[in-house]
Design a protein around this motif. Structure first.
Motif, mmCIF file in Angstrom:
data_model
loop_
_atom_site.group_PDB
_atom_site.id
_atom_site.type_symbol
_atom_site.label_atom_id
_atom_site.label_comp_id
_atom_site.label_asym_id
_atom_site.label_seq_id
_atom_site.Cartn_x
_atom_site.Cartn_y
_atom_site.Cartn_z
ATOM 1 N N THR A 234 0.838 -1.193 0.000
ATOM 2 C CA THR A 234 0.000 0.000 0.000
ATOM 3 C C THR A 234 0.881 1.255 0.000
ATOM 4 O OG1 THR A 234 -0.072 0.066 2.406
ATOM 5 C CG2 THR A 234 -1.774 -1.220 1.272
ATOM 6 N N GLU A 235 0.241 2.388 -0.177
ATOM 7 C CA GLU A 235 0.975 3.655 -0.207
ATOM 8 C C GLU A 235 1.645 3.943 1.130
ATOM 9 O OE1 GLU A 235 0.266 8.345 -1.478
ATOM 10 O OE2 GLU A 235 -1.414 6.931 -1.419
ATOM 11 N N LEU A 238 4.887 2.080 1.412
ATOM 12 C CA LEU A 238 5.925 2.483 0.466
ATOM 13 C C LEU A 238 7.091 3.179 1.167
ATOM 14 C CD1 LEU A 238 6.466 2.444 -2.609
ATOM 15 C CD2 LEU A 238 5.434 4.717 -2.733
ATOM 16 N N ALA A 272 1.237 3.688 -9.133
ATOM 17 C CA ALA A 272 0.236 2.874 -8.444
ATOM 18 C C ALA A 272 -0.654 2.177 -9.471
ATOM 19 C CB ALA A 272 -0.608 3.746 -7.526
ATOM 20 N N TYR A 290 1.305 -0.614 -4.970
ATOM 21 C CA TYR A 290 2.562 -0.494 -5.704
ATOM 22 C C TYR A 290 3.226 -1.875 -5.780
ATOM 23 C CZ TYR A 290 2.173 4.560 -5.127
ATOM 24 O OH TYR A 290 1.745 5.858 -5.165
#
Length: 312
Positions: A234-235, A238, A272, A290
């Motif tokens: 997930t973001e 990251l 993404a 990602y």
């Protein structure tokens, strides 16, 4: 009622604790893949031999197959015969030049003799033992011989120039033919199917005896010694990872246990994407994630398409 409420509260707490424990076991999941190389024929023709079987391990640079080279050898022989014929069309100027030089040598002897007789006549003329006409005759003879020698020398130059131009025109066809031979030799080398990498044959597309074409796949090979786990994060995750970071990779060994490996992050996507359809729930597939690639040294248990989990 109080006892039932107490037991329900305890069981709910254990359930939540168990879920949190499973979620903490790994941070991301994905499937294993390998960099595949599709080996194709570089020349068209019949496959004479192909020593490739699915699952076999091949070394880089080994000859695993041969394409029929007879048509190329015949083509090469034809070009070489044309080159030999060109040499027969060329002219050899040396015999003609030798003949002209021999004539010049004779004329120079005659010229030397005429000059000697002229001098002798001049002495006789002073003694009134010869006439002026005799002296004029020798002068004319000397002049004629000198002109003849010059003409012969010019003929030699003209003959050499003309022959060189003619030979150059004929031999101008020689260089393209020589390039053709070099090209055919290169194609003959390519009739050997060379394995490009160390790896395991994943798929075999052709058999000995079949006709093949340039670029037509013969087999697919991949290096399974190091396998790649493509996982999705997930973001928020990251910011927790970086290139060359060591991570823990977990693979199911049994219903209640995992096999653990050490992996290295080699690639992190900068864009993404929606979670792949292999993810179970529809809601999770709607999330943006990602992709990351993790190299894992394979001990033989890891297979293409297997699921793996990652702990950062």
């Amino acid at each position: 009622m109080k006892i039932r409420s107490f037991l329900y509260t305890v069981l709910l707490g254990l359930t939540v604790t168990g879920c949190n424990s499973n979620n903490a076991l790994y941070d991301a999941e994905g499937t294993f893949e390998v960099d595949e190389v599709i080996v194709s024929s570089e020349v068209p023709g019949k496959i004479i031999s192909l020593n490739v079987e699915e699952g076999s391990i091949l070394k880089k640079g080994s000859v695993v197959g041969v394409i029929d080279s007879i048509p190329l050898n015949l083509q090469k022989a034809q070009v070489e015969a044309t080159m030999a014929a060109l040499h027969q069309k060329t002219m050899d100027v040396r015999p003609q030049v030798k003949m002209l030089k021999d004539q010049i040598a004779v004329q120079k002897v005659q010229l030397a003799n005429a000059i000697h007789e002229k001098k002798r006549t001049e002495r006789l003329l002073k003694a009134d033992a010869a006439t002026g006409k005799q002296l004029d005759d020798w002068n004319n003879a000397i002049e004629v011989l000198q002109k003849q020698i010059k003409v012969q020398e010019q003929q030699i130059k003209v003959q050499e120039t003309t022959t060189a131009v003619q030979n150059s025109s004929v031999l101008s066809e020689f260089k393209p033919l020589k390039k053709s031979v070099a090209q055919i030799n290169d194609q003959l080398k390519r009739t050997n199917i060379i394995n490009p990498i160390n790896g395991t044959v994943l798929t075999k597309y052709a058999m000995a005896g079949e006709m093949t074409a340039i670029g037509k796949p013969v087999y697919k090979i991949g290096d399974l010694s190091v396998i790649t786990l493509r996982a999705y994060i997930t973001e928020t995750q990251l910011a927790q990872i970086k290139l060359n970071q060591q991570v823990k990779v977990l693979v199911d060994s049994s219903p209640n246990s995992y096999r653990t490996y050490t992996g290295t992050i080699i690639w992190i996507s900068d864009k993404a994407e929606f979670t792949p359809k292999t993810i179970q729930t529809k809601e999770e597939r709607a999330n943006l994630v990602y992709a990351v690639k993790i190299h894992v040294k394979n001990d033989g248990y890891l297979k293409i398409g297997m699921y793996g989990n990652v702990k950062f």
